[in-house]
Scaffold this motif. Structure first.
Motif, PDB file in Angstrom:
ATOM      1  N   GLN A  97       0.877  -1.160   0.000  1.00 52.61           N
ATOM      2  CA  GLN A  97       0.000   0.000   0.000  1.00 52.61           C
ATOM      3  C   GLN A  97       0.918   1.215   0.000  1.00 52.61           C
ATOM      4  N   LEU A  98       0.974   1.929  -1.123  1.00 50.26           N
ATOM      5  CA  LEU A  98       1.951   3.001  -1.245  1.00 50.26           C
ATOM      6  C   LEU A  98       1.703   4.123  -0.252  1.00 50.26           C
ATOM      7  N   ASN A  99       0.447   4.432   0.034  1.00 56.12           N
ATOM      8  CA  ASN A  99       0.174   5.477   1.025  1.00 56.12           C
ATOM      9  C   ASN A  99       0.598   5.042   2.419  1.00 56.12           C
ATOM     10  N   THR A 100       0.487   3.749   2.701  1.00 54.77           N
ATOM     11  CA  THR A 100       0.941   3.229   3.989  1.00 54.77           C
ATOM     12  C   THR A 100       2.452   3.405   4.130  1.00 54.77           C
ATOM     13  N   LEU A 101       3.175   3.119   3.047  1.00 54.91           N
ATOM     14  CA  LEU A 101       4.623   3.313   3.075  1.00 54.91           C
ATOM     15  C   LEU A 101       4.971   4.784   3.272  1.00 54.91           C
ATOM     16  N   ALA A 102       4.193   5.674   2.634  1.00 51.06           N
ATOM     17  CA  ALA A 102       4.443   7.115   2.778  1.00 51.06           C
ATOM     18  C   ALA A 102       4.182   7.574   4.206  1.00 51.06           C
ATOM     19  N   ALA A 103       3.134   7.038   4.835  1.00 53.39           N
ATOM     20  CA  ALA A 103       2.843   7.398   6.224  1.00 53.39           C
ATOM     21  C   ALA A 103       3.947   6.902   7.147  1.00 53.39           C
ATOM     22  N   ARG A 104       4.430   5.703   6.893  1.00 57.77           N
ATOM     23  CA  ARG A 104       5.516   5.147   7.715  1.00 57.77           C
ATOM     24  C   ARG A 104       6.786   5.986   7.553  1.00 57.77           C
ATOM     25  N   ALA A 105       7.068   6.419   6.318  1.00 61.71           N
ATOM     26  CA  ALA A 105       8.237   7.255   6.075  1.00 61.71           C
ATOM     27  C   ALA A 105       8.109   8.597   6.794  1.00 61.71           C
ATOM     28  N   PHE A 106       6.899   9.126   6.841  1.00 61.98           N
ATOM     29  CA  PHE A 106       6.648  10.389   7.531  1.00 61.98           C
ATOM     30  C   PHE A 106       6.975  10.263   9.016  1.00 61.98           C
ATOM     31  N   PHE A 107       6.474   9.207   9.658  1.00 66.08           N
ATOM     32  CA  PHE A 107       6.737   9.032  11.086  1.00 66.08           C
ATOM     33  C   PHE A 107       8.214   8.717  11.357  1.00 66.08           C
ATOM     34  N   SER A 108       8.841   8.013  10.438  1.00 65.05           N
ATOM     35  CA  SER A 108      10.269   7.725  10.603  1.00 65.05           C
ATOM     36  C   SER A 108      11.104   8.996  10.539  1.00 65.05           C
ATOM     37  N   ALA A 109      10.641   9.971   9.725  1.00 64.90           N
ATOM     38  CA  ALA A 109      11.398  11.215   9.557  1.00 64.90           C
ATOM     39  C   ALA A 109      11.237  12.147  10.749  1.00 64.90           C
ATOM     40  N   LEU A 110      10.051  12.141  11.391  1.00 69.56           N
ATOM     41  CA  LEU A 110       9.814  13.070  12.488  1.00 69.56           C
ATOM     42  C   LEU A 110      10.807  12.828  13.620  1.00 69.56           C
ATOM     43  N   GLY A 111      11.385  13.896  14.084  1.00 69.78           N
ATOM     44  CA  GLY A 111      12.382  13.815  15.138  1.00 69.78           C
ATOM     45  C   GLY A 111      13.797  13.889  14.611  1.00 69.78           C
ATOM     46  N   SER A 112      13.961  13.643  13.309  1.00 59.72           N
ATOM     47  CA  SER A 112      15.308  13.667  12.728  1.00 59.72           C
ATOM     48  C   SER A 112      15.457  14.706  11.624  1.00 59.72           C
ATOM     49  N   ILE A 113      14.344  15.324  11.191  1.00 62.23           N
ATOM     50  CA  ILE A 113      14.423  16.340  10.141  1.00 62.23           C
ATOM     51  C   ILE A 113      14.113  17.708  10.727  1.00 62.23           C
ATOM     52  N   GLU A 114      14.563  18.747  10.025  1.00 64.15           N
ATOM     53  CA  GLU A 114      14.284  20.112  10.443  1.00 64.15           C
ATOM     54  C   GLU A 114      12.846  20.486  10.084  1.00 64.15           C
ATOM     55  N   PRO A 115      12.262  21.463  10.785  1.00 59.88           N
ATOM     56  CA  PRO A 115      10.858  21.834  10.534  1.00 59.88           C
ATOM     57  C   PRO A 115      10.543  22.145   9.078  1.00 59.88           C
ATOM     58  N   ASP A 116      11.439  22.806   8.367  1.00 56.19           N
ATOM     59  CA  ASP A 116      11.157  23.153   6.975  1.00 56.19           C
ATOM     60  C   ASP A 116      11.027  21.919   6.092  1.00 56.19           C
ATOM     61  N   ALA A 117      11.675  20.825   6.481  1.00 50.84           N
ATOM     62  CA  ALA A 117      11.636  19.606   5.677  1.00 50.84           C
ATOM     63  C   ALA A 117      10.294  18.885   5.763  1.00 50.84           C
ATOM     64  N   VAL A 118       9.469  19.274   6.724  1.00 54.62           N
ATOM     65  CA  VAL A 118       8.138  18.662   6.841  1.00 54.62           C
ATOM     66  C   VAL A 118       7.336  18.890   5.561  1.00 54.62           C
ATOM     67  N   ALA A 119       7.584  20.027   4.893  1.00 65.00           N
ATOM     68  CA  ALA A 119       6.848  20.367   3.674  1.00 65.00           C
ATOM     69  C   ALA A 119       7.010  19.323   2.581  1.00 65.00           C
ATOM     70  N   GLU A 120       8.064  18.509   2.639  1.00 63.87           N
ATOM     71  CA  GLU A 120       8.277  17.475   1.637  1.00 63.87           C
ATOM     72  C   GLU A 120       7.237  16.359   1.744  1.00 63.87           C
ATOM     73  N   HIS A 121       6.611  16.249   2.912  1.00 64.67           N
ATOM     74  CA  HIS A 121       5.671  15.155   3.149  1.00 64.67           C
ATOM     75  C   HIS A 121       4.210  15.584   3.028  1.00 64.67           C
ATOM     76  N   ILE A 122       3.928  16.878   3.027  1.00 59.64           N
ATOM     77  CA  ILE A 122       2.550  17.359   3.058  1.00 59.64           C
ATOM     78  C   ILE A 122       2.292  18.334   1.910  1.00 59.64           C
ATOM     79  N   THR A 123       1.024  18.498   1.569  1.00 58.44           N
ATOM     80  CA  THR A 123       0.643  19.405   0.493  1.00 58.44           C
ATOM     81  C   THR A 123       0.603  20.845   0.998  1.00 58.44           C
ATOM     82  N   ASP A 124       0.612  21.796   0.058  1.00 58.69           N
ATOM     83  CA  ASP A 124       0.591  23.210   0.436  1.00 58.69           C
ATOM     84  C   ASP A 124      -0.690  23.587   1.159  1.00 58.69           C
ATOM     85  N   ASP A 125      -1.787  22.906   0.838  1.00 56.81           N
ATOM     86  CA  ASP A 125      -3.074  23.215   1.469  1.00 56.81           C
ATOM     87  C   ASP A 125      -3.417  22.227   2.582  1.00 56.81           C
ATOM     88  N   TYR A 126      -2.398  21.612   3.141  1.00 57.64           N
ATOM     89  CA  TYR A 126      -2.561  20.642   4.236  1.00 57.64           C
ATOM     90  C   TYR A 126      -3.467  21.187   5.341  1.00 57.64           C
TER      91      TYR A 126
END
Length: 230
Positions: A97-126
């Motif tokens: 499930q590609l969206n499941t993999l994307a969600a897992r990647a999002f949680f794996s990134a949190l805590g290790s990326i800078e705040p500006d990098a969050v934009a790579e995981h979410i849409t502009d109108d999030y």
């Protein structure tokens, strides 16, 4: 190994075929071993249908086929078809499930990326639904700013415990573990290790998160930090 059966048939009696499928679902309640069924109609030929039925294994599929209810429904299905249906048996060798993999990647990134990098995981109108905010907040800042506050207050990471996906949505049950290193909600750093459990529903569009609903025990974290007493 997951097993999938493709049933390829032609019929001009689609409504009757749908009613027959409903009858099979009801007749095999508590007996069937099929876990997922999907019927697709050929856009270039409305009489051409392909049914995809998923089972936990080939053995479970055979057990399902041996049900008297399945045999009865099969005979009725053949009668509704313009010609004899064909069957293709498949052992599933990759299932993602590609969206499941994307969600897992999002949680794996949190805590290790800078705040500006969050934009790579979410849409502009999030759109973010967080109980801490009281009402929905829209825009990249809706995720970036609270994330920055948590990042300033804790060294932390998420462990994904469980996930389910349906259409464009993924639900993730997670455990958060943090070390209180900086000021958080006016609380000076304590050096305390804390944990928190929660769940998040994510809605996806074009491979990125466009909306989220959070449920977590922030009060439990504050209690672990000694702010809330009994």
């Amino acid at each position: 190994m997951t097993f999938v059966q493709l049933i390829d048939c032609k019929t001009s009696r689609l409504d009757e075929m749908n009613r027959l499928m409903d009858t099979w679902v009801e007749a095999t309640r508590g007996k069937r071993t099929a876990t997922h069924a999907l019927v697709g109609k050929d856009r270039s030929d409305a009489s051409h249908l392909i049914e995809i039925v998923e089972f936990p294994s080939y053995e479970e599929a055979m057990r399902n086929s041996n049900l008297p209810e399945t045999d009865k429904i099969f005979q009725e299905m053949v009668a509704l078809c313009d010609e004899m249906p064909t069957f293709t048996d498949l052992d599933v060798v990759r299932d993602e499930q590609l969206n499941t993999l994307a969600a897992r990647a999002f949680f794996s990134a949190l805590g290790s990326i800078e705040p500006d990098a969050v934009a790579e995981h979410i849409t502009d109108d999030y759109v973010d639904h967080d109980p801490a905010n009281g009402e929905a907040v829209q825009g990249v800042a809706a995720m970036r700013e609270p994330y920055a506050r948590w990042l300033a207050g804790f060294d932390f990471g998420f462990t994904v415990e469980d996930q389910i996906a349906q259409e464009d949505r993924v639900c993730t049950r997670w455990t958060w573990r943090g070390h209180h290193k900086g000021e958080f909600l006016g609380i000076p750093p304590t050096g305390q290790d804390v944990t928190m459990e929660g769940m998040t529903w994510h809605r996806f569009r074009d491979g990125r998160i466009c909306e989220a609903w959070w449920s977590y025990d922030r009060a439990g974290v504050l209690e672990q930090l000694g702010v809330l007493g009994d």
